[in-house]
Motif scaffolding. Sequence first.
Motif, PDB file in Angstrom:
ATOM      1  N   CYS A 233     -75.647   2.912 -34.929  1.00 54.25           N
ATOM      2  CA  CYS A 233     -74.749   2.741 -36.062  1.00 54.25           C
ATOM      3  C   CYS A 233     -73.536   1.967 -35.574  1.00 54.25           C
ATOM      4  CB  CYS A 233     -74.335   4.087 -36.662  1.00 54.25           C
ATOM      5  SG  CYS A 233     -73.233   5.069 -35.608  1.00 54.25           S
ATOM      6  N   LEU A 234     -72.621   1.662 -36.498  1.00 54.88           N
ATOM      7  CA  LEU A 234     -71.389   0.977 -36.152  1.00 54.88           C
ATOM      8  C   LEU A 234     -70.219   1.884 -36.488  1.00 54.88           C
ATOM      9  CD1 LEU A 234     -72.201  -2.603 -37.511  1.00 54.88           C
ATOM     10  CD2 LEU A 234     -72.518  -1.699 -35.197  1.00 54.88           C
ATOM     11  N   LEU A 235     -69.266   1.961 -35.558  1.00 50.43           N
ATOM     12  CA  LEU A 235     -68.114   2.833 -35.728  1.00 50.43           C
ATOM     13  C   LEU A 235     -66.833   2.008 -35.765  1.00 50.43           C
ATOM     14  CD1 LEU A 235     -68.995   5.632 -33.116  1.00 50.43           C
ATOM     15  CD2 LEU A 235     -69.567   5.577 -35.570  1.00 50.43           C
ATOM     16  N   ASP A 236     -65.857   2.496 -36.543  1.00 52.79           N
ATOM     17  CA  ASP A 236     -64.559   1.832 -36.546  1.00 52.79           C
ATOM     18  C   ASP A 236     -63.706   2.372 -35.397  1.00 52.79           C
ATOM     19  OD1 ASP A 236     -63.563   4.315 -37.325  1.00 52.79           O
ATOM     20  OD2 ASP A 236     -63.266   3.738 -39.422  1.00 52.79           O
ATOM     21  N   HIS A 237     -62.452   1.990 -35.343  1.00 47.11           N
ATOM     22  CA  HIS A 237     -61.595   2.394 -34.231  1.00 47.11           C
ATOM     23  C   HIS A 237     -61.326   3.893 -34.229  1.00 47.11           C
ATOM     24  CE1 HIS A 237     -60.844  -1.568 -32.598  1.00 47.11           C
ATOM     25  NE2 HIS A 237     -60.579  -2.031 -33.803  1.00 47.11           N
ATOM     26  N   ASP A 238     -61.519   4.546 -35.379  1.00 47.61           N
ATOM     27  CA  ASP A 238     -61.318   5.987 -35.452  1.00 47.61           C
ATOM     28  C   ASP A 238     -62.599   6.768 -35.195  1.00 47.61           C
ATOM     29  OD1 ASP A 238     -58.582   5.735 -36.092  1.00 47.61           O
ATOM     30  OD2 ASP A 238     -59.102   5.317 -38.189  1.00 47.61           O
ATOM     31  N   GLY A 239     -63.686   6.054 -34.884  1.00 53.19           N
ATOM     32  CA  GLY A 239     -64.950   6.718 -34.624  1.00 53.19           C
ATOM     33  C   GLY A 239     -65.734   7.065 -35.867  1.00 53.19           C
ATOM     34  N   LEU A 240     -65.378   6.482 -36.996  1.00 56.70           N
ATOM     35  CA  LEU A 240     -66.079   6.752 -38.253  1.00 56.70           C
ATOM     36  C   LEU A 240     -67.072   5.633 -38.541  1.00 56.70           C
ATOM     37  CD1 LEU A 240     -63.037   7.933 -40.406  1.00 56.70           C
ATOM     38  CD2 LEU A 240     -64.724   9.352 -39.202  1.00 56.70           C
ATOM     39  N   PRO A 241     -68.243   5.968 -39.114  1.00 59.96           N
ATOM     40  CA  PRO A 241     -69.253   4.946 -39.404  1.00 59.96           C
ATOM     41  C   PRO A 241     -68.756   3.937 -40.434  1.00 59.96           C
ATOM     42  CG  PRO A 241     -70.214   7.146 -39.464  1.00 59.96           C
ATOM     43  CD  PRO A 241     -68.727   7.327 -39.425  1.00 59.96           C
ATOM     44  N   VAL A 242     -69.162   2.690 -40.229  1.00 59.24           N
ATOM     45  CA  VAL A 242     -68.884   1.643 -41.205  1.00 59.24           C
ATOM     46  C   VAL A 242     -70.204   1.166 -41.790  1.00 59.24           C
ATOM     47  CG1 VAL A 242     -66.773   0.945 -40.044  1.00 59.24           C
ATOM     48  CG2 VAL A 242     -68.920  -0.205 -39.480  1.00 59.24           C
ATOM     49  N   GLY A 243     -70.163   0.681 -43.002  1.00 60.99           N
ATOM     50  CA  GLY A 243     -71.379   0.284 -43.692  1.00 60.99           C
ATOM     51  C   GLY A 243     -71.760  -1.163 -43.463  1.00 60.99           C
ATOM     52  N   PRO A 244     -72.763  -1.637 -44.206  1.00 63.60           N
ATOM     53  CA  PRO A 244     -73.229  -3.018 -44.070  1.00 63.60           C
ATOM     54  C   PRO A 244     -72.114  -4.021 -44.336  1.00 63.60           C
ATOM     55  CG  PRO A 244     -74.789  -1.708 -45.328  1.00 63.60           C
ATOM     56  CD  PRO A 244     -73.567  -0.870 -45.168  1.00 63.60           C
ATOM     57  N   GLY A 245     -72.150  -5.114 -43.596  1.00 64.48           N
ATOM     58  CA  GLY A 245     -71.205  -6.194 -43.797  1.00 64.48           C
ATOM     59  C   GLY A 245     -69.868  -6.025 -43.124  1.00 64.48           C
ATOM     60  N   VAL A 246     -69.695  -4.952 -42.357  1.00 66.37           N
ATOM     61  CA  VAL A 246     -68.429  -4.686 -41.668  1.00 66.37           C
ATOM     62  C   VAL A 246     -68.679  -4.711 -40.159  1.00 66.37           C
ATOM     63  CG1 VAL A 246     -66.533  -3.063 -41.319  1.00 66.37           C
ATOM     64  CG2 VAL A 246     -67.615  -3.266 -43.578  1.00 66.37           C
ATOM     65  N   ILE A 247     -67.864  -5.437 -39.429  1.00 63.98           N
ATOM     66  CA  ILE A 247     -68.003  -5.479 -37.976  1.00 63.98           C
ATOM     67  C   ILE A 247     -67.449  -4.186 -37.381  1.00 63.98           C
ATOM     68  CG2 ILE A 247     -67.309  -6.657 -35.859  1.00 63.98           C
ATOM     69  CD1 ILE A 247     -67.203  -9.250 -37.439  1.00 63.98           C
ATOM     70  N   GLY A 248     -68.207  -3.584 -36.505  1.00 68.36           N
ATOM     71  CA  GLY A 248     -67.788  -2.338 -35.873  1.00 68.36           C
ATOM     72  C   GLY A 248     -68.286  -2.251 -34.448  1.00 68.36           C
ATOM     73  N   ARG A 249     -67.941  -1.154 -33.810  1.00 71.72           N
ATOM     74  CA  ARG A 249     -68.371  -0.906 -32.423  1.00 71.72           C
ATOM     75  C   ARG A 249     -69.793  -0.360 -32.426  1.00 71.72           C
ATOM     76  NH1 ARG A 249     -64.093   2.969 -29.790  1.00 71.72           N
ATOM     77  NH2 ARG A 249     -64.188   3.963 -31.856  1.00 71.72           N
ATOM     78  N   LEU A 250     -70.670  -0.996 -31.645  1.00 76.19           N
ATOM     79  CA  LEU A 250     -72.055  -0.551 -31.598  1.00 76.19           C
ATOM     80  C   LEU A 250     -72.140   0.803 -30.906  1.00 76.19           C
ATOM     81  CD1 LEU A 250     -75.062  -1.143 -32.119  1.00 76.19           C
ATOM     82  CD2 LEU A 250     -75.132  -2.276 -29.887  1.00 76.19           C
ATOM     83  N   ALA A 251     -72.792   1.759 -31.570  1.00 79.61           N
ATOM     84  CA  ALA A 251     -72.974   3.109 -31.035  1.00 79.61           C
ATOM     85  C   ALA A 251     -74.456   3.445 -31.061  1.00 79.61           C
ATOM     86  CB  ALA A 251     -72.187   4.119 -31.867  1.00 79.61           C
ATOM     87  N   VAL A 252     -74.972   3.971 -29.941  1.00 78.94           N
ATOM     88  CA  VAL A 252     -76.409   4.187 -29.773  1.00 78.94           C
ATOM     89  C   VAL A 252     -76.661   5.562 -29.186  1.00 78.94           C
ATOM     90  CG1 VAL A 252     -78.530   3.286 -28.708  1.00 78.94           C
ATOM     91  CG2 VAL A 252     -76.667   1.718 -29.296  1.00 78.94           C
ATOM     92  N   LYS A 253     -77.763   6.188 -29.590  1.00 83.78           N
ATOM     93  CA  LYS A 253     -78.233   7.405 -28.932  1.00 83.78           C
ATOM     94  C   LYS A 253     -79.752   7.412 -28.933  1.00 83.78           C
ATOM     95  CE  LYS A 253     -76.158  10.318 -31.723  1.00 83.78           C
ATOM     96  NZ  LYS A 253     -75.708  11.518 -32.492  1.00 83.78           N
ATOM     97  N   GLY A 254     -80.329   8.102 -27.963  1.00 88.60           N
ATOM     98  CA  GLY A 254     -81.778   8.156 -27.831  1.00 88.60           C
ATOM     99  C   GLY A 254     -82.151   8.971 -26.617  1.00 88.60           C
ATOM    100  N   PRO A 255     -83.317   8.703 -26.011  1.00 86.18           N
ATOM    101  CA  PRO A 255     -83.762   9.501 -24.860  1.00 86.18           C
ATOM    102  C   PRO A 255     -83.052   9.151 -23.556  1.00 86.18           C
ATOM    103  CG  PRO A 255     -85.359   7.799 -25.347  1.00 86.18           C
ATOM    104  CD  PRO A 255     -84.340   7.751 -26.454  1.00 86.18           C
ATOM    105  N   THR A 256     -82.311   8.058 -23.517  1.00 86.31           N
ATOM    106  CA  THR A 256     -81.533   7.688 -22.343  1.00 86.31           C
ATOM    107  C   THR A 256     -80.077   7.546 -22.760  1.00 86.31           C
ATOM    108  OG1 THR A 256     -81.895   5.315 -22.704  1.00 86.31           O
ATOM    109  CG2 THR A 256     -83.473   6.468 -21.283  1.00 86.31           C
ATOM    110  N   GLY A 257     -79.174   7.665 -21.786  1.00 87.52           N
ATOM    111  CA  GLY A 257     -77.766   7.560 -22.132  1.00 87.52           C
ATOM    112  C   GLY A 257     -76.887   7.543 -20.905  1.00 87.52           C
TER     113      GLY A 257
END
Length: 577
Positions: A407-431
């Motif tokens: 997902c994409l997060l803003d500077h406050d760590g909240l998700p942003v929707g389509p069309g908004v540039i944000g920080r890439l955030a990932v989770k899965g079996p590795t980290g």
Amino acid sequence: MTIPAFAPTAHTDTFARDHLPPLALWPELRFDLPELDYPARLNCAAELLDHAAGARAALRGEHATWTYDQLRAQVDRIAHVLRGPLALETGNRVLLRGTNTPLMAACVLAVIKAGCIAVPTMPLLRARELGAIAGKAKVDAVLCAQSLRAELGAVELPPAARTRTVYFGGAGHDSLSPESPESPESPESLEALMAAQPAQFAAADTALDDICLISFTSGTTGIPKGTMHFHRDVLAICDCFPRSVLGSRADDVFIGTPPLAFTFGLGGLLLFPLRVGACAVLLEKATPETLLAAIAAHRATVCFTAPTFYRQMAALIGACDPASRRSVSAGGASAPDHRYDLGTLRRSVSAGEALPTATRDAWRSATGLEMIDGIGATELLHIFISAADGNVRPGATGKPVPGYQACLLDHDGLPVGPGVIGRLAVKGPTGCRYLDDPRQADYVLNGWNLTGDAYEMDADGYFYYRSRTDDMIISAGYNIAGPEVEDALLRHPAVAECGVVGRADEQRGQIVEAHVVLKADVVPSAELVAQLQDFVKSQIAPYKYPRAVRFLASLPRTETGKLQRFRLRAPSAEGGQ
């Protein structure tokens, strides 16, 4: 499924596990796919080696081809050397230095199979960089190619590692002959030690969450960060991207350019092929021309390299006959100077830097192949967003690989929707799990891995790369930390101050650009530019040197003295030498 309880470690030396970050600072780990349900006792090297046997080719090098049986025998001999003559304990760290050869690959696998922890290092690293890695990981032994011996000799190693430093390979035979493990080199060489060992080794009884790999990456400060990976992580990357996106097969022949010390190369040129019983071609040195020739000569089916190489190879190939994927001249006749038969190539994977649309289009025009773009991170071990075939969308990296979420997060760590540039955030079996590093808290937020990339997502869930969110420079697939280059420049007697940034470049994506304030009695000149460039090459890995040097009277700073790099990146900052 999220973080399970630790399995009892089999490591005698618990340094690595003791220096994992607190669980509260870990990312959320998810194992939602059935193929990620591994047993509690797991040795990933044994798992990769023991399922395939016989005379099928496993690794092809410049001097030798090893079958799966031969590879396993060599790995087992090296494992005996580690646990026997070198007297290593499980959990000890082994620094590895070498180019892409079968023997280097066998060393990586042997360290893991013996229950130790592999610490691979890039061949171009200099003594100061190697010393920082060796000290951070507190390495207990070193396996190093003879060709890299000089630089290692200048490294300040921990005492135990210095006495347990063993060299392998030599002029003309960096890849050991599988039929004869003896070497004409020193009796203390790895080959000589291997010759006295049996060809069967019982894999160490390790836990699935015992650490088997510490991969180092330089962050924006230039201070190396060790990313720690478990046995289960190694198998997880083999059972996600290659299975779901790449579609790896036993009859595949993998080839490419990234060093085995890069997690991109370790996965694509060793782990992924072994997982399905395929073959990997290991090239010690490659240019676009030699890579194209090697693809044709080895009838390779899967290629891993950076966009820079694909762009240069596409220009060499020229026009393409889509039916055969043999290069042709504009008039339709065979091109006599650049005839590269790529008819066997079915997959081309790009990662390491953003893939320009123009490069994707040029490669498709030249080969008829749709590029598989991907983004990965050393912290997550390999690719977690990608797309292939009909799922490719122009300009997009792709969608999360099955097994991962993004997902994409803003500077406050909240998700942003389509069309908004944000920080890439990932989770899965590795980290991300850094080795004893306070920057763990910066990389992980609310269970998400923050990769340091700015992305935009469309309404269909495709992710589009926009920029880096930190000061990392990505040039021709290499990550280069500006402050590390600054530190090297500041060691030159003519330099008073400097600031290093990335400058957009059509060929390399970015180049390293240094803004230098000289000492009062020094006169700027083209000769001085060359001297500074050569000086940096002697201090750190040569690919990190500044390709552009600008001389300024002063650097832009805030009132508190903080360097304003955004002003150095501005077009008005392009003046000077």
